[in-house]
Scaffold this motif. Structure first.
Motif, mmCIF file in Angstrom:
data_model
loop_
_atom_site.group_PDB
_atom_site.id
_atom_site.type_symbol
_atom_site.label_atom_id
_atom_site.label_comp_id
_atom_site.label_asym_id
_atom_site.label_seq_id
_atom_site.Cartn_x
_atom_site.Cartn_y
_atom_site.Cartn_z
ATOM 1 N N TRP A 23 24.689 44.446 42.899
ATOM 2 C CA TRP A 23 24.886 43.016 42.731
ATOM 3 C C TRP A 23 26.162 42.682 42.194
ATOM 4 C CZ3 TRP A 23 21.234 40.219 44.452
ATOM 5 C CH2 TRP A 23 20.047 40.376 44.373
ATOM 6 N N ARG A 26 27.401 42.232 45.789
ATOM 7 C CA ARG A 26 26.785 40.939 46.194
ATOM 8 C C ARG A 26 27.320 39.769 45.636
ATOM 9 N NH1 ARG A 26 20.418 40.868 47.925
ATOM 10 N NH2 ARG A 26 20.770 42.461 49.359
ATOM 11 N N ASP A 27 27.477 39.761 44.250
ATOM 12 C CA ASP A 27 27.794 38.546 43.836
ATOM 13 C C ASP A 27 29.257 38.316 44.059
ATOM 14 O OD1 ASP A 27 25.488 38.336 42.490
ATOM 15 O OD2 ASP A 27 26.015 39.061 40.398
ATOM 16 N N THR A 30 29.621 36.589 47.324
ATOM 17 C CA THR A 30 28.779 35.210 47.386
ATOM 18 C C THR A 30 30.067 34.452 46.653
ATOM 19 O OG1 THR A 30 26.753 35.930 46.539
ATOM 20 C CG2 THR A 30 27.377 33.603 46.118
ATOM 21 N N MET A 31 31.009 34.737 45.861
ATOM 22 C CA MET A 31 31.912 34.136 45.246
ATOM 23 C C MET A 31 33.116 34.127 46.359
ATOM 24 S SD MET A 31 30.866 33.101 42.483
ATOM 25 C CE MET A 31 32.280 32.118 41.904
ATOM 26 N N LYS A 33 32.959 34.155 49.671
ATOM 27 C CA LYS A 33 32.313 33.110 50.534
ATOM 28 C C LYS A 33 32.779 31.612 49.907
ATOM 29 C CE LYS A 33 28.113 31.601 52.340
ATOM 30 N NZ LYS A 33 26.611 32.000 52.255
ATOM 31 N N ARG A 34 32.429 31.403 48.886
ATOM 32 C CA ARG A 34 32.750 30.098 48.196
ATOM 33 C C ARG A 34 33.998 29.610 48.143
ATOM 34 N NH1 ARG A 34 34.375 29.295 42.268
ATOM 35 N NH2 ARG A 34 35.023 27.353 42.676
ATOM 36 N N ILE A 37 35.211 28.869 51.798
ATOM 37 C CA ILE A 37 34.741 27.793 52.508
ATOM 38 C C ILE A 37 35.869 26.655 52.005
ATOM 39 C CG2 ILE A 37 32.933 25.827 52.111
ATOM 40 C CD1 ILE A 37 30.873 28.371 52.073
ATOM 41 N N ALA A 38 36.135 26.604 50.698
ATOM 42 C CA ALA A 38 37.182 25.670 50.175
ATOM 43 C C ALA A 38 38.394 25.957 51.202
ATOM 44 C CB ALA A 38 37.552 26.309 48.742
ATOM 45 N N PHE A 111 28.942 29.483 35.556
ATOM 46 C CA PHE A 111 28.886 30.937 36.049
ATOM 47 C C PHE A 111 28.629 31.869 34.850
ATOM 48 C CE2 PHE A 111 32.007 29.652 39.238
ATOM 49 C CZ PHE A 111 30.932 29.520 40.291
ATOM 50 N N MET A 116 24.624 36.678 36.658
ATOM 51 C CA MET A 116 25.581 37.353 37.783
ATOM 52 C C MET A 116 26.409 38.404 37.153
ATOM 53 S SD MET A 116 28.208 34.038 38.396
ATOM 54 C CE MET A 116 29.319 34.789 39.304
ATOM 55 N N SER A 117 26.880 39.160 37.804
ATOM 56 C CA SER A 117 28.060 40.206 37.380
ATOM 57 C C SER A 117 29.358 39.569 36.844
ATOM 58 C CB SER A 117 28.494 40.927 38.794
ATOM 59 O OG SER A 117 29.618 41.743 38.459
#
Lengths: 279, 314
Positions: A23, A26-27, A30-31, A33-34, A37-38, A111, A116-117
């Motif tokens: 995790w 993975r977390d 996820t962050m 990627k976020r 995207i910006a 958050f 999340m981690s």
């Protein structure tokens, strides 16, 4: 708006694994990627953050190069590794700006209430900034080539040099994370970051040989991380001659790596602890 | 008894840097599958209480349990059963509505397939399907707020914290959200809601705790609180305050709760609006007092404060 089905689920397993390595990774992804995207969604920011390093290449190549005399090596080959280091170090400031912005907008609050981690917000931000630095380095390598920069070793050695300076910027990002989480807003975070960076990047071997500086400054300039990272990158890209007769390639690289790893070991727990306490 | 309570907080105290006492021995209990309304003005400590219960900050003293789990000792476990929609719409401007919901689903460690389905489900439930793939920058304030609340529901939390959820919403969206909350509670969700609006607490909450300066100043069911207020307030204006003083005298016998005067305005809390209105006019007429304005309104947070503390929220 219709009914929302809410069946309180059993998350006893999820909570137990909050800090499981799976995790944590993975977390963080996820962050990352976020944040990436910006970067893609705001092309203006990407464009202007690339313009500045390109300007530096052109300024040093065509304005200062004539006045700076470096023995054994052409100035364009001397300055490019320095500009790489300066660029990625400046790039890592975006870690402090981005985190201050998230804090300001209340996102960190959300958050912190998620299972999340605890390191994901920081790991995601620093990793995204690392990706951006990779892009900028590739870009100014191209610009450098157009203005006469040449690698005089080999591809692997060049990539080794790039690797060291990216790692260095990554370690710095964790330091800027501490600043970002301590600043009242993103503007202040930026203003707080640069006074640290200017002496480090300019009182270094990035643009001029340290020997040309006054004696009292040489002690600092010779041993501070930006110089050692710039020297390593330069030696790996241009060969031993680029060290201007002081030290070996191996020793320089080892010293640079000690700085990078040391900074990472000190700064990342500092940033995570700051994140836990931030309110 | 304790097992029927989803949230139990005892004597929470929190002082911020600079010495501001945000919470002063505040205790809260929320029964399972019910709504507790934390009612109070700006700066009363409502948000601080929510931040403590959602593990964001630690209290200086006091204890708190969510579904039997200690908020201070085992925050990770608490985070896996709660949802939070804070006061600022905490959403990422650069992501689309769907991306925001998916991110929250991923960070809640929901299975990948479920994340996608759940994001789609919520986006249509909150009437955002048309804007699902647009970055949030293009959303209106009300749309952001709805997305923020949708995000708090992604993991189907057993206990939901809503910090002033309808602030900034238009009346239609506010009514829609109230319906959503009622449905959630019907299906077993426990909700702690903070609000500045008595009307909202009245509509949704089974229990209301009124807070001011970090302290509980009253609590009870909406019915109990309103019994102290009257169902309706008659707001009667007069030409000058001298006439108002006279009016105050004759209007005194009208309701159970004594009327109050503010300048040339007299407020009379009553239980049966229209009937009392007629009577008030009759009483004034027979005393030959001419009102200049006459309004009926719902009691507000100000009236609650006035009745409890003798002063308004300002």
């Amino acid at each position: 708006m219709t009914a929302t089905t809410a069946l309180p689920a059993d998350y006893s397993e999820a909570y137990a694994r909050e800090e499981d390595i799976k995790w944590v990774v993975r977390d963080a992804l996820t962050m990352t990627k976020r944040n990436l995207i910006a970067y893609v969604r705001i092309p203006e920011a990407a464009f202007f953050s690339s313009v500045q390093p390109i300007m530096f290449v052109l300024l040093f190549r065509y304005v200062f190069a004539g006045a700076i005399n470096v023995p054994h090596i052409g100035y364009v080959d001397y300055m490019m590794p320095g500009i790489f280091v300066q660029t990625v170090a400046f790039g890592s400031v975006s870690t402090s700006i981005g985190l201050a912005e998230d804090l300001q907008k209340g996102l960190i609050e959300r958050f912190r209430a998620l299972p999340m981690s605890r390191s994901a917000v920081l790991a995601g931000r620093t990793t995204a900034d690392l990706c951006r630095n990779v892009f900028v380095v590739a870009l100014i390598t191209g610009v450098g080539y157009l203005v006469g920069f040449r690698v005089h070793t080999g591809l692997m050695s060049f990539l080794g040099g790039v690797g060291i300076l990216l790692l260095f910027a990554y370690a710095l990002s964790w330091g800027f994370a501490v600043i970002g989480l301590s600043a009242p807003n993103s503007e202040t975070a930026q203003v707080m970051s640069f006074p640290l960076l200017f002496p480090l990047t300019f009182a270094s071997s990035s643009f001029v040989p340290v020997k040309t500086m006054p004696g009292w400054l040489q002690g600092f300039a010779n041993h501070q991380p930006v110089s050692l990272v710039a020297n390593s990158a330069r030696a790996l890209m241009e060969g031993k001659v680029a060290l201007l007769g002081s030290g070996t390639v191996g020793a320089t690289v080892v010293q640079a790596l000690i700085w990078v790893v040391g900074l990472l070991i000190i700064l990342s727990p500092l940033a995570v602890s700051r994140y836990r306490r931030v309110s | 008894m304790i097992d029927d309570l989803a949230v139990v907080a005892r004597d929470l105290t929190k002082t911020f840097k600079g010495g501001t006492l945000a919470l002063d021995n505040l205790s809260i209990e929320v029964a399972r599958a019910s709504v507790l309304g934390l009612l109070g003005p700006n700066g009363a400590g409502k948000t601080t209480a929510v931040r403590i219960l959602t593990t964001i900050i630690k209290p200086d003293s006091g204890t708190a349990f969510i579904l039997g789990t200690d908020v201070i000792r085992d925050p990770a476990r608490v985070r896996s059963v709660i949802g939070l929609a804070g006061q600022n719409a905490a959403v990422d401007e650069n992501l689309t509505g769907l991306e925001n919901l998916r991110m929250v689903g991923d960070l809640n460690h929901l299975p990948r397939g479920e994340v996608k389905a759940r994001a789609r489900e919520l986006i249509s439930q909150f009437d955002l399907a048309d804007a699902a793939n647009r970055p949030l920058k293009t959303y209106s304030g009300g749309m952001r707020r709805r997305l923020d609340i949708a995000a708090s529901l992604v993991a189907r939390p057993a206990v939901l914290f809503l910090d002033e959820p309808t602030t900034g919403l238009d009346p239609q969206s506010r009514n829609d959200l109230w319906e959503v909350i009622e449905n959630l509670v019907e299906q077993g969700t426990t909700v702690l809601l903070t609000t500045q609006y008595l009307e909202e607490a009245d509509r949704l909450a089974r229990q209301i705790v009124v807070v001011d300066h970090g302290r509980e100043i009253a609590k009870g069911t909406p019915g109990e609180l309103k019994a102290r207020l009257g169902q309706t307030v008659l707001e009667i204006g007069f030409l000058d305050h001298e006439i108002a003083v006279r009016a105050l005298g004759v209007l005194g016998q009208l309701g159970k709760i004594p009327p109050t005067r503010d300048g040339h305005l007299v407020e009379v809390p009553v239980d049966d609006g229209p009937k009392s209105a007629l009577e008030a006019l009759r009483v004034l007429d027979s005393a030959e007092i001419q009102p200049t304005t006459f309004t009926l309104r719902e009691p507000s947070l100000d009236d609650v404060f006035l009745s409890i503390t003798g002063k308004t929220t300002e």
